[in-house]
Design an enzyme around this catalytic site. Structure first.
Site, mmCIF file in Angstrom:
data_model
loop_
_atom_site.group_PDB
_atom_site.id
_atom_site.type_symbol
_atom_site.label_atom_id
_atom_site.label_comp_id
_atom_site.label_asym_id
_atom_site.label_seq_id
_atom_site.Cartn_x
_atom_site.Cartn_y
_atom_site.Cartn_z
ATOM 1 N N ARG A 78 0.541 -0.934 0.316
ATOM 2 C CA ARG A 78 -0.129 0.459 -0.531
ATOM 3 C C ARG A 78 1.326 1.492 -0.402
ATOM 4 N NH1 ARG A 78 2.349 1.607 3.290
ATOM 5 N NH2 ARG A 78 1.282 3.815 4.121
ATOM 6 N N GLY A 79 0.172 2.255 -0.513
ATOM 7 C CA GLY A 79 0.754 3.421 -0.357
ATOM 8 C C GLY A 79 1.429 4.018 -1.391
ATOM 9 N N ARG A 121 -6.876 -0.355 -7.165
ATOM 10 C CA ARG A 121 -7.082 0.601 -6.561
ATOM 11 C C ARG A 121 -7.752 2.142 -7.039
ATOM 12 N NH1 ARG A 121 -3.959 1.293 -0.165
ATOM 13 N NH2 ARG A 121 -6.256 2.141 0.239
ATOM 14 N N GLN A 226 -1.444 2.294 9.640
ATOM 15 C CA GLN A 226 -0.149 2.757 9.331
ATOM 16 C C GLN A 226 0.404 3.248 10.539
ATOM 17 O OE1 GLN A 226 -3.802 2.905 7.836
ATOM 18 N NE2 GLN A 226 -3.709 2.517 5.770
ATOM 19 N N ASP A 267 -1.819 10.975 -1.776
ATOM 20 C CA ASP A 267 -2.363 9.182 -3.069
ATOM 21 C C ASP A 267 -2.579 10.721 -4.158
ATOM 22 O OD1 ASP A 267 -2.698 8.710 -0.243
ATOM 23 O OD2 ASP A 267 -2.349 7.239 -1.679
ATOM 24 N N ASN A 278 -5.045 13.027 0.329
ATOM 25 C CA ASN A 278 -4.376 11.462 1.154
ATOM 26 C C ASN A 278 -5.031 10.430 2.375
ATOM 27 O OD1 ASN A 278 -1.623 10.822 2.167
ATOM 28 N ND2 ASN A 278 -1.817 11.858 3.714
ATOM 29 N N LYS A 279 -4.663 9.756 3.241
ATOM 30 C CA LYS A 279 -4.931 9.751 4.338
ATOM 31 C C LYS A 279 -6.430 10.591 4.488
ATOM 32 C CE LYS A 279 -5.090 5.099 4.310
ATOM 33 N NZ LYS A 279 -5.984 5.165 3.505
HETATM 34 O O1 MRU Z 1 -4.011 3.201 1.849
HETATM 35 P P1 MRU Z 1 -2.540 3.881 2.282
HETATM 36 O O2 MRU Z 1 -2.533 2.850 2.756
HETATM 37 O O3 MRU Z 1 -2.315 2.919 0.993
HETATM 38 O O4 MRU Z 1 -2.861 4.838 2.366
HETATM 39 C C1 MRU Z 1 -1.498 5.682 1.946
HETATM 40 C C2 MRU Z 1 -1.638 7.310 2.523
HETATM 41 O O5 MRU Z 1 -2.891 7.435 2.133
HETATM 42 C C3 MRU Z 1 -0.671 7.756 3.286
HETATM 43 O O6 MRU Z 1 -1.695 8.063 3.903
HETATM 44 C C4 MRU Z 1 -0.002 8.421 2.665
HETATM 45 O O7 MRU Z 1 0.365 9.209 2.816
HETATM 46 C C5 MRU Z 1 0.445 8.769 1.167
HETATM 47 S S1 MRU Z 1 1.633 9.047 -0.006
HETATM 48 C C6 MRU Z 1 2.095 6.910 -0.281
#
Ligand code: MRU
Length: 392
Positions: A78-79, A121, A226, A267, A278-279
């Site tokens: 992930r990421g 995703r 995470q 993201d 972002n997350k």
């Molecule tokens: O759901 P994930 O773990 O894939 O999400 C990743 C993120 O959103 C992280 O916040 C990260 O900051 C993005 S940077 C790759």
């Protein structure tokens, strides 16, 4: 072959780079690892099984592109940058799975591989940018065989460029990390979220290499934690002072003057508007930072910029299964006074919420540009609205 991703926008610079590749120490032995690798002889994508961390470190070999797409969906990997590299290798893997020589059939097969990986995703734009780069490079091949060879080289070029971008982000971002600072980060934008080094963590690792000491607060980052599991593990591996905090604790710490700076990853950043996806929970932290006049930075490689979308409202926000919110995963441990449990040491899911309740689980949110102090890129630090000056 010309690397597919050395665009004029994000060329590899001549900066002096401090961030060394990240070493992982398992049972006392340290070795450098990349989060995502490719074994062309076995046509296998090699991934660190992130769902087992921080309790167990394992690399898994994924042997066909459909399973590679599942590994993205199920968050073995992930990421944004890491799933970008995985998709690029997955596309090359799918290309190699084709056994014929007919260019038309190869093209149909390739499109189906592309769509399968793209749908794995939806929110991060890196997989699409990565695969588009591989396809562009492949168009120079005259035969199926030539295109297959180019696909592997182009996927490797993407992975290498991801590492180079993270190093450059580290160099540009390191001066922001001053001696004794307390830095908040959200989710994991570390090397596990990329091929190596990471984005939000790159300035931290570079500042550490330059001899500065500082403290990091890792938001736990419910529902999948995470921050608590991955960022905290990375920082522990690097020997960086840190605490995990509950997601709800950041406001309190900001109010008490205990946070000096926030750095997160992304993201998808809209090049046209400067909006940052972002997350989930990032927007909340940006609002809090703004209220407390704490600088809020976002660190991204070139592959995270979306030059097409005109509004953050158009970003496809992934909604994941409710069980992530209604419970949590962890390793079974024996509590004091408890007898020996059968599942001790195993990864288990425990239900937390009321048994009959359902959940909403949006995975990401969008932070508007006026809440962001700067975007740290491989080309330097930009105001969100000035990102558009980088458009190729
Ligand atoms: O759901 P994930 O773990 O894939 O999400 C990743 C993120 O959103 C992280 O916040 C990260 O900051 C993005 S940077 C790759």
């Amino acid at each position: 072959m010309t690397p597919a991703f050395s665009s004029s926008t994000f060329h590899t610079s001549t900066l002096q780079l401090h961030s060394p590749p990240v070493n992982v120490t398992v049972r006392g032995r340290s070795s450098p690892y990349r989060t995502v690798e490719f074994d062309a002889t076995k046509n296998a994508v090699l991934l660190i099984e992130q769902r087992l961390l921080p309790h167990r470190f394992e690399q898994v070999a994924i042997l066909n592109y459909r399973d590679t797409a599942c590994a993205i969906t199920d968050m073995v990997v992930r990421g944004a940058g890491a799933i970008g590299a995985t998709a690029a290798y997955g596309l090359a893997q799918g290309a190699l799975e084709f056994k014929g020589t007919n260019p038309g059939r190869f093209c149909t097969h390739l499109l189906s591989v592309y769509e399968t990986l793209k749908e794995a995703r939806p929110t991060a734009v890196d997989p699409v940018n990565a695969m588009d780069g591989v396809l562009r490079a492949m168009s120079a091949g005259r035969t199926v065989r030539e295109q297959q060879t180019i696909a592997v080289a182009a996927a490797r070029a993407f992975a290498d460029e991801d590492v180079a971008h993270c190093r450059e982000i580290g160099e540009h971002g390191a001066p922001l990390i001053r001696e004794g600072m307390r830095v908040l980060t959200h989710c994991n934008a570390g090397w596990l979220a990329f091929v190596d080094i990471g984005t939000a963590t790159a300035p931290l690792y570079a500042a550490q290499a330059q001899g500065r000491k500082f403290h990091v607060f890792c938001d736990e980052t419910r529902p999948r934690c995470q921050g608590a599991s991955l960022t905290a593990w990375e920082l522990a591996q690097q020997g960086i002072s840190h605490d995990v905090i509950a997601d709800n604790a950041a406001g309190f710490l900001m109010q008490r003057g205990e946070i000096d700076l926030v750095i997160v990853g992304s993201d998808r950043v809209l090049g046209r508007t400067g909006e940052v996806c972002n997350k989930i929970g990032t927007y909340t932290k940006a609002v809090l930072a703004h209220r407390h006049k704490i600088p809020f930075y976002v660190a991204i490689p070139g592959s995270t910029i979306d030059w097409n979308l005109k509004s953050g409202r158009d970003i496809p926000i992934e909604e994941r299964a409710g069980d992530e919110v209604l419970g949590a995963w962890g390793i079974a441990e024996r509590q004091k006074g408890e007898g020996k449990r059968k599942k001790e040491g195993e990864r288990i899911y425990v239900r937390i919420a009321n048994p009959s309740s359902t959940a909403r689980n949006p995975g990401f949110d969008v932070t508007p540009p006026d809440l962001i102090t700067g975007i740290i890129t491989p080309r330097g630090i930009f105001k969100p609205k000035d990102l558009r000056t980088l458009k190729p």
